[in-house]
Design a protein around this motif. Sequence first.
Motif, PDB file in Angstrom:
ATOM      1  N   SER A  74      11.400   1.238   0.901  1.00  0.00           N
ATOM      2  CA  SER A  74      12.043   1.021   2.308  1.00  0.00           C
ATOM      3  C   SER A  74      11.230  -0.010   3.208  1.00  0.00           C
ATOM      4  O   SER A  74      10.337  -0.013   3.612  1.00  0.00           O
ATOM      5  CB  SER A  74      12.488   2.775   2.310  1.00  0.00           C
ATOM      6  OG  SER A  74      11.725   3.151   3.375  1.00  0.00           O
ATOM      7  N   GLY A  75      12.406   0.250   4.513  1.00  0.00           N
ATOM      8  CA  GLY A  75      11.444  -0.267   5.381  1.00  0.00           C
ATOM      9  C   GLY A  75      10.588  -0.125   6.530  1.00  0.00           C
ATOM     10  O   GLY A  75       9.793  -0.262   6.621  1.00  0.00           O
ATOM     11  N   PHE A  76      10.904   2.017   6.625  1.00  0.00           N
ATOM     12  CA  PHE A  76       9.696   3.096   6.486  1.00  0.00           C
ATOM     13  C   PHE A  76       8.627   2.398   6.207  1.00  0.00           C
ATOM     14  O   PHE A  76       6.622   2.686   6.690  1.00  0.00           O
ATOM     15  CB  PHE A  76      10.471   4.406   7.438  1.00  0.00           C
ATOM     16  CG  PHE A  76      11.251   4.499   7.986  1.00  0.00           C
ATOM     17  CD1 PHE A  76      10.929   3.451   9.520  1.00  0.00           C
ATOM     18  CD2 PHE A  76      12.781   4.342   7.888  1.00  0.00           C
ATOM     19  CE1 PHE A  76      12.120   3.722  10.879  1.00  0.00           C
ATOM     20  CE2 PHE A  76      13.877   4.462   8.835  1.00  0.00           C
ATOM     21  CZ  PHE A  76      13.511   4.562  10.219  1.00  0.00           C
ATOM     22  N   ALA A  77       8.368   2.561   5.194  1.00  0.00           N
ATOM     23  CA  ALA A  77       7.338   2.389   3.982  1.00  0.00           C
ATOM     24  C   ALA A  77       6.684   1.216   4.350  1.00  0.00           C
ATOM     25  O   ALA A  77       5.622   1.594   4.602  1.00  0.00           O
ATOM     26  CB  ALA A  77       7.375   2.382   2.524  1.00  0.00           C
ATOM     27  N   VAL A  78       6.925  -0.324   4.367  1.00  0.00           N
ATOM     28  CA  VAL A  78       6.707  -0.913   4.818  1.00  0.00           C
ATOM     29  C   VAL A  78       5.934  -1.263   6.020  1.00  0.00           C
ATOM     30  O   VAL A  78       4.138  -1.604   6.264  1.00  0.00           O
ATOM     31  CB  VAL A  78       7.642  -2.024   4.775  1.00  0.00           C
ATOM     32  CG1 VAL A  78       7.157  -3.670   4.981  1.00  0.00           C
ATOM     33  CG2 VAL A  78       7.976  -2.253   3.276  1.00  0.00           C
ATOM     34  N   MET A  79       6.389  -0.641   7.261  1.00  0.00           N
ATOM     35  CA  MET A  79       6.065  -0.505   8.146  1.00  0.00           C
ATOM     36  C   MET A  79       5.081   0.646   8.334  1.00  0.00           C
ATOM     37  O   MET A  79       3.414  -0.316   9.101  1.00  0.00           O
ATOM     38  CB  MET A  79       6.904  -0.231   8.994  1.00  0.00           C
ATOM     39  CG  MET A  79       8.141  -0.965   9.566  1.00  0.00           C
ATOM     40  SD  MET A  79       7.542  -1.540  11.319  1.00  0.00           S
ATOM     41  CE  MET A  79       7.161  -0.656  12.026  1.00  0.00           C
ATOM     42  N   GLY A  80       4.493   1.890   7.622  1.00  0.00           N
ATOM     43  CA  GLY A  80       3.795   2.763   7.558  1.00  0.00           C
ATOM     44  C   GLY A  80       3.068   1.751   7.203  1.00  0.00           C
ATOM     45  O   GLY A  80       1.554   2.218   6.974  1.00  0.00           O
ATOM     46  N   ARG A  81       2.799   0.926   6.001  1.00  0.00           N
ATOM     47  CA  ARG A  81       1.587   0.184   5.141  1.00  0.00           C
ATOM     48  C   ARG A  81       0.790  -1.215   6.303  1.00  0.00           C
ATOM     49  O   ARG A  81      -0.467  -1.116   6.348  1.00  0.00           O
ATOM     50  CB  ARG A  81       2.100  -0.643   3.818  1.00  0.00           C
ATOM     51  CG  ARG A  81       2.207   0.567   2.597  1.00  0.00           C
ATOM     52  CD  ARG A  81       2.239   0.155   1.521  1.00  0.00           C
ATOM     53  NE  ARG A  81       3.261  -0.813   1.736  1.00  0.00           N
ATOM     54  CZ  ARG A  81       4.280  -1.346   0.766  1.00  0.00           C
ATOM     55  NH1 ARG A  81       4.159  -1.057  -0.424  1.00  0.00           N
ATOM     56  NH2 ARG A  81       4.889  -2.461   0.316  1.00  0.00           N
ATOM     57  N   LEU A  82       1.847  -1.206   6.683  1.00  0.00           N
ATOM     58  CA  LEU A  82       1.302  -2.084   7.873  1.00  0.00           C
ATOM     59  C   LEU A  82       1.069  -2.009   9.220  1.00  0.00           C
ATOM     60  O   LEU A  82      -0.384  -2.591   9.449  1.00  0.00           O
ATOM     61  CB  LEU A  82       2.093  -3.243   8.394  1.00  0.00           C
ATOM     62  CG  LEU A  82       3.515  -4.119   7.500  1.00  0.00           C
ATOM     63  CD1 LEU A  82       4.667  -4.624   7.854  1.00  0.00           C
ATOM     64  CD2 LEU A  82       2.366  -4.943   6.939  1.00  0.00           C
ATOM     65  N   ILE A  83       1.251  -0.815   9.422  1.00  0.00           N
ATOM     66  CA  ILE A  83       0.098   0.036  10.205  1.00  0.00           C
ATOM     67  C   ILE A  83      -1.180   0.669   9.706  1.00  0.00           C
ATOM     68  O   ILE A  83      -1.889   0.402  11.000  1.00  0.00           O
ATOM     69  CB  ILE A  83       1.626   0.604  11.248  1.00  0.00           C
ATOM     70  CG1 ILE A  83       2.434   0.467  11.989  1.00  0.00           C
ATOM     71  CG2 ILE A  83       0.469   1.905  11.568  1.00  0.00           C
ATOM     72  CD1 ILE A  83       3.280   2.062  11.824  1.00  0.00           C
ATOM     73  N   GLY A  84      -0.952   1.273   8.559  1.00  0.00           N
ATOM     74  CA  GLY A  84      -2.436   1.250   8.099  1.00  0.00           C
ATOM     75  C   GLY A  84      -3.748  -0.090   8.274  1.00  0.00           C
ATOM     76  O   GLY A  84      -4.153  -0.426   8.249  1.00  0.00           O
ATOM     77  N   LEU A  85      -2.689  -1.021   8.132  1.00  0.00           N
ATOM     78  CA  LEU A  85      -3.359  -2.304   7.173  1.00  0.00           C
ATOM     79  C   LEU A  85      -4.057  -3.046   9.186  1.00  0.00           C
ATOM     80  O   LEU A  85      -5.774  -3.443   8.902  1.00  0.00           O
ATOM     81  CB  LEU A  85      -2.739  -3.124   7.000  1.00  0.00           C
ATOM     82  CG  LEU A  85      -2.406  -2.845   5.340  1.00  0.00           C
ATOM     83  CD1 LEU A  85      -1.427  -4.653   5.072  1.00  0.00           C
ATOM     84  CD2 LEU A  85      -4.124  -3.487   5.219  1.00  0.00           C
ATOM     85  N   VAL A  86      -3.620  -2.302   9.710  1.00  0.00           N
ATOM     86  CA  VAL A  86      -4.118  -3.651  11.373  1.00  0.00           C
ATOM     87  C   VAL A  86      -4.183  -2.060  12.282  1.00  0.00           C
ATOM     88  O   VAL A  86      -5.394  -2.505  13.061  1.00  0.00           O
ATOM     89  CB  VAL A  86      -2.105  -4.312  12.188  1.00  0.00           C
ATOM     90  CG1 VAL A  86      -2.220  -5.071  11.118  1.00  0.00           C
ATOM     91  CG2 VAL A  86      -1.632  -3.562  12.552  1.00  0.00           C
ATOM     92  N   LYS A  87      -4.724  -0.981  11.765  1.00  0.00           N
ATOM     93  CA  LYS A  87      -5.173  -0.039  12.489  1.00  0.00           C
ATOM     94  C   LYS A  87      -6.545  -0.012  13.178  1.00  0.00           C
ATOM     95  O   LYS A  87      -7.128   0.045  14.521  1.00  0.00           O
ATOM     96  CB  LYS A  87      -4.955   1.429  11.649  1.00  0.00           C
ATOM     97  CG  LYS A  87      -5.524   2.448  12.230  1.00  0.00           C
ATOM     98  CD  LYS A  87      -5.441   3.837  11.760  1.00  0.00           C
ATOM     99  CE  LYS A  87      -5.281   5.632  12.833  1.00  0.00           C
ATOM    100  NZ  LYS A  87      -4.511   6.555  12.764  1.00  0.00           N
ATOM    101  N   PRO A  88      -7.615  -0.604  12.064  1.00  0.00           N
ATOM    102  CA  PRO A  88      -9.164  -1.662  12.531  1.00  0.00           C
ATOM    103  C   PRO A  88      -8.437  -1.967  13.696  1.00  0.00           C
ATOM    104  O   PRO A  88      -9.511  -2.246  14.593  1.00  0.00           O
ATOM    105  CB  PRO A  88      -9.575  -1.377  11.100  1.00  0.00           C
ATOM    106  CG  PRO A  88      -8.992  -1.109  10.140  1.00  0.00           C
ATOM    107  CD  PRO A  88      -7.426  -0.970  10.936  1.00  0.00           C
ATOM    108  N   LEU A  89      -7.649  -2.372  14.541  1.00  0.00           N
ATOM    109  CA  LEU A  89      -7.630  -3.877  15.133  1.00  0.00           C
ATOM    110  C   LEU A  89      -6.675  -3.456  15.846  1.00  0.00           C
ATOM    111  O   LEU A  89      -6.885  -4.079  17.158  1.00  0.00           O
ATOM    112  CB  LEU A  89      -6.816  -5.202  14.062  1.00  0.00           C
ATOM    113  CG  LEU A  89      -7.508  -5.497  13.348  1.00  0.00           C
ATOM    114  CD1 LEU A  89      -6.679  -7.044  12.748  1.00  0.00           C
ATOM    115  CD2 LEU A  89      -9.024  -6.679  13.743  1.00  0.00           C
TER     116      LEU A  89
END
Length: 97
Positions: free
Chosen positions: A1-16
Motif C-alpha cells: 500500500s501507499g503507506f507502507a511505501v512511505m514508511g520504507r522511504l522515510i526509513g531510508l532517508v532517516k540518516p539524512l
Amino acid sequence: SGFAVMGRLIGLVKPLARYMVLAIAMGLMGHLCAAFITIFGGFAALNVLGLETPLIPGILVLQYILEQYQVSQLTVSRYGAREGYLRRVVQPQLTAE
C-alpha cells in the motif's frame, strides 16, 4: 500500500534528516531574502526620492518576533547564514575526518 511505501522511504532517508532540515531552512532563508529584496529596494527608492522610510514599524515587528521566540541576542553579520553555518559546523567536521 501507499503507506507502507512511505514508511520504507522515510526509513531510508532517516540518516539524512539533518541535511534535509538544513536544506529546508536554507530554502526558507533564500525565499525570505528574495522577498525582502523588493522591500529593501522600496526603502532605497524612498530614500532617493527624499521620502521617509518606515524603519520604526519594521523594527517593532522584528522586536515582536524576537520576543515571541524568546531570542535574547540577534547577530548581524556581513556573511550569509549559509556561509556562517558552513564555516562553523561543516568545515570543522571535514577537517576532523
